[in-house]
Design an enzyme around this catalytic site. Structure first.
Site: not given
Ligand code: ADP
Ligand code: MG
Length: 287
Positions: A38, A232, A236
């Site tokens: 991740d 983490d 995941d």
């Molecule tokens: P990661 O796998 O890096 O943890 P997420 O699946 O949580 O990523 O999020 C994917 C995308 O969704 C982020 O890159 C962002 O563009 C958008 N996103 C997620 N949560 C938020 C938030 N609280 N505010 C704005 N954009 C968000």
């Molecule tokens: Mg992560």
């Protein structure tokens, strides 16, 4: 390996901060072909900071007030940024997190959307003028989010997270051990690739929705490969459970630790190649 050598092995692991839930996981670790990692909180520190904001003061206020309802690290960075500027945040109504896309909320009677291109596109909001700037932030490894207020694009907020210092060395050692290293993230392709190149990972699976991470792991397993997943976050956990070996980051969420077979303390990525060496030497010690 004999029960005794496995006990010795898991004991040695624990001493170095590699906590195997059972001896069978230590035994299986040496058979791995692929390590899927991740991005946020695993390869990066998971402590992002706002680096750029292109909107006006009112937009910043609406943005941060809307993000107050989110527990995402991106949201924490935005709220911290506004707080540092002494902005008094408003309470948001009708807060909604849209996994893998962003958030939606009503602040001071205004409908605020914050998230990726897909989120705005799904609401039919035009933001083509933002594209070149978005692309620039992303090529710098930043996560750039679009902000819309009452259906109109109002600005970009970009957030950067730094890689863990030892991540490049951990990746180098894993490759030296003959493993294929893959990054798996919900973030967009360009940001993911920029971070991947900083740590020496050349295979990236980006824009994966939280519910799809486990499917990606299964797809690699269907190629006949033994896969470890390192992560983490709550998102995941299913992938950690599906993987042949799930490796949780000790600084991560409880849900991830519960779903995993191994936890590495402090999130130190060098403990992964170390666990593999430990597994190999345990298996060899059948005498
Ligand atoms: P990661 O796998 O890096 O943890 P997420 O699946 O949580 O990523 O999020 C994917 C995308 O969704 C982020 O890159 C962002 O563009 C958008 N996103 C997620 N949560 C938020 C938030 N609280 N505010 C704005 N954009 C968000
Ligand atoms: Mg992560």
């Amino acid at each position: 390996a004999t029960p005794t050598s496995i006990m010795v092995g898991t004991g040695k692991g624990a001493e170095s901060g590699i906590l195997f839930k059972g001896g069978e996981h230590l035994e299986r670790t040496h058979q791995l072909d692929v390590i899927v990692m991740d991005k946020t909180g695993t390869i990066t520190r998971g402590k992002p900071e706002v680096t750029d904001f292109t909107g006006d003061e009112e937009t910043l206020h609406l943005l941060a007030s809307a993000e107050k309802g989110s527990e995402h690290p991106l949201a924490e960075a935005i709220v911290a940024h506004a707080t540092e500027r002494d902005l008094k945040l408003a309470d948001a109504d009708a807060f909604q997190a849209i996994p893998g896309h962003g958030i939606e909320a009503v602040v001071s009677g205004k409908r605020v959307l914050v998230g990726n291109r897909k989120l705005l596109a799904e609401h039919g909001i035009e933001a083509a003028s933002a594209e070149s700037e978005l692309a620039r932030y992303e090529s710098e490894g930043k996560t750039a989010m679009l902000i819309a207020v009452d259906g109109v694009f109002q600005g970009i907020v970009a957030v950067a997270d730094t890689i863990k210092e030892t991540a490049p060395e951990a990746v180098r050692q894993l490759k030296e051990q003959g493993l294929q290293v893959v990054m798996l993230t919900g973030d967009n392709e360009r940001t993911a690739s920029a971070i991947a190149s900083q740590v020496g990972i050349d295979q990236v699976i980006a824009q994966v929705l939280p519910g799809e991470k486990a499917d990606k792991v299964k797809e690699i397993q269907l190629e006949g490969k033994k896969v470890a997943m390192v992560g983490d976050g709550v998102n995941d956990a299913p992938a950690l459970a599906v993987a042949d070996i799930g490796i949780a980051i000790g600084t991560g969420t409880e849900v991830a630790i519960e779903a995993a077979d191994v936890t590495i303390l402090g999130g130190e990525l060098l403990l992964i190649p170390k666990a593999i060496r430990l597994s190999h030497s345990t298996i060899k010690n059948i005498r």
